[in-house]
Scaffold this active site. Structure first.
Site, PDB file in Angstrom:
ATOM      1  N   ARG A  80       0.867  -1.177   0.000  1.00 44.03           N
ATOM      2  CA  ARG A  80       0.000   0.000   0.000  1.00 44.03           C
ATOM      3  C   ARG A  80       0.902   1.224   0.000  1.00 44.03           C
ATOM      4  O   ARG A  80       1.818   1.337   0.818  1.00 44.03           O
ATOM      5  CB  ARG A  80      -0.890   0.031   1.244  1.00 44.03           C
ATOM      6  N   ASP A 247     -13.218   2.631   8.638  1.00 48.44           N
ATOM      7  CA  ASP A 247     -13.856   2.229   7.384  1.00 48.44           C
ATOM      8  C   ASP A 247     -14.492   0.864   7.595  1.00 48.44           C
ATOM      9  O   ASP A 247     -14.226  -0.096   6.870  1.00 48.44           O
ATOM     10  CB  ASP A 247     -12.841   2.203   6.246  1.00 48.44           C
ATOM     11  N   ASN A 252     -14.620  -4.307   3.240  1.00 43.69           N
ATOM     12  CA  ASN A 252     -13.230  -4.288   3.702  1.00 43.69           C
ATOM     13  C   ASN A 252     -12.890  -5.526   4.529  1.00 43.69           C
ATOM     14  O   ASN A 252     -11.957  -5.507   5.321  1.00 43.69           O
ATOM     15  CB  ASN A 252     -12.949  -3.035   4.524  1.00 43.69           C
ATOM     16  N   ASP A 265      -7.963  -2.255   5.337  1.00 43.07           N
ATOM     17  CA  ASP A 265      -8.127  -0.806   5.179  1.00 43.07           C
ATOM     18  C   ASP A 265      -8.334  -0.072   6.511  1.00 43.07           C
ATOM     19  O   ASP A 265      -9.460   0.234   6.904  1.00 43.07           O
ATOM     20  CB  ASP A 265      -9.287  -0.496   4.223  1.00 43.07           C
ATOM     21  N   GLU A 267      -6.853   3.006   7.185  1.00 39.90           N
ATOM     22  CA  GLU A 267      -6.369   4.379   7.045  1.00 39.90           C
ATOM     23  C   GLU A 267      -7.257   5.405   7.730  1.00 39.90           C
ATOM     24  O   GLU A 267      -6.831   6.526   8.000  1.00 39.90           O
ATOM     25  CB  GLU A 267      -6.222   4.731   5.563  1.00 39.90           C
TER      26      GLU A 267
END
Length: 378
Positions: A80, A247, A252, A265, A267
């Protein structure tokens, strides 16, 4: 070039550009960097990008193999990295070191199945931007494009299997929120701001994101109204602050036999009330279900309903979620900011044209309007 449209089914199914980087060049640079990390020559398979889900960080899939004194290694990997500036990023910043540490922490301290974090490189030199590498697992992910509510392995599953997946997904939130993190562990994840509560700082952060993405160039009146609605309906007691996934949605999560094997995920992870994650999981399904019904298909109306999700969460944790209309509206606002930014990216790359009404940048405009006028809740 596509004609401008506010028709959600067409928008949800469109393939969008997510990167401007050359995969061949990245492969050679990754091979050189990995060789330095493992101390041996490394073979790297051709890089590819996933399809179906994800529009923020750049994601690269590859296999790496090398031989060391302790034997041969073959590692399926995911890298990533922050998007290139010319790719018109969805978010203003990408703290990959923070994501890396969150993944490590939730896996080791909360028992949440974030992929095993392998390496982090803060120097932009090797690939042109900071990045991290994690293990790549296999399983089934409910697709975003086309949304799983239109047709997918999940839609085709039996009610019992869908119910099992729903409960297992809510258990991810329960395990994360109840994890015994210390104040010292959580402090680096607190959002900056002048607000006295984590919720206030979270909303301040979203307001700053909105201003960065839209406010100065193309204000979106609907999103401005939604911020005002939040102030008018602010919870009297936001409740305890915990580490939120951020998220938190089934798109996900990677599943095998309807059981999570990877939680992806991180972030958007932040310290906030529990309801932030719970409402996001509920709203993202509502978003897809609304699109599906608009297009005349039944979708999955009995899946991830608020009353069921909150009841399951209460059974597992003993905590009863509250003020859910506020948090679901906030989820719709947050998603609206993101989706409007994605629309701007498409306009930038000539994939569509700017609508006459900037509120049409919000794909779920009608849904958010119903939330604000109260008709969605009746």
């Amino acid at each position: 070039m596509d004609e401008p449209t506010n028709e959600p089914g067409r928008q949800a199914g469109r393939t969008m550009r997510t990167s401007t980087r050359d995969l061949g060049e990245l492969r050679e640079r990754m091979r050189s960097w990995l060789a330095g990390r493992v101390g041996s020559p490394v073979e790297v398979s051709p890089l590819s990008r996933p399809s179906g889900n994800g529009l923020s960080s750049e994601t690269l899939l590859f296999d790496a193999s090398w031989t060391s004194p302790d034997g041969g290694h073959e590692v399926p990997c995911v890298a990533r990295m922050a998007p290139a500036s010319e790719a018109v990023p969805v978010f203003p910043g990408y703290d990959l070191g923070r994501q890396y540490e969150v993944m490590r922490m939730v896996r080791e301290r909360a028992g949440v199945l974030a992929p095993r974090a392998l390496w982090y490189e803060p120097d932009p030199g090797p690939l042109g931007a900071p990045f991290f590498v994690m293990e790549r697992l296999t399983g089934d992910v409910p697709p975003d494009v086309m949304p799983y509510t239109f047709g997918s392995w999940l839609l085709d599953a039996s009610p019992a299997d869908r119910g099992r997946l729903q409960r297992n997904s809510v258990e991810i939130l329960a395990r994360l929120h109840d994890a015994p993190f210390t104040a010292e562990e959580l402090r680096p994840l607190e959002l900056p701001g002048t607000g006295g509560t984590a919720l206030r700082r979270h909303v301040e952060d979203q307001r700053a994101y909105y201003e960065w993405a839209h406010g100065s160039a193309t204000p979106v009146p609907l999103l401005e109204r939604a911020f005002g609605w939040l102030e008018e309906h602010w919870p009297a007691d936001p409740g305890p602050d915990v580490l939120n996934w951020g998220d938190a949605r089934i798109g996900n999560v990677m599943y095998r036999d309807f059981t999570p094997v990877a939680v992806l995920d991180w972030e958007m992870a932040a310290i906030a009330p529990r309801e932030l994650d719970i409402s996001w999981m509920i709203f993202l399904h509502t978003f897809f279900q609304d699109i599906t019904e608009f297009m005349g298909f039944p979708g999955m109306p009995d899946f991830l309903r608020r009353e069921d999700v909150c009841q399951t969460y209460h059974e597992i944790t003993g905590y009863k979620p509250r003020d859910m209309e506020f948090y679901e509206t906030y989820a719709a606002l947050r998603h609206g900011i993101i989706m409007a930014r994605v629309e701007h990216r498409q306009i930038h790359f000539g994939e569509k044209t700017m609508p006459d009404d900037p509120d049409d940048l919000v794909m779920h405009r009608a849904l958010l309007e119903r939330m604000l006028d109260g008709s969605h809740w009746s």
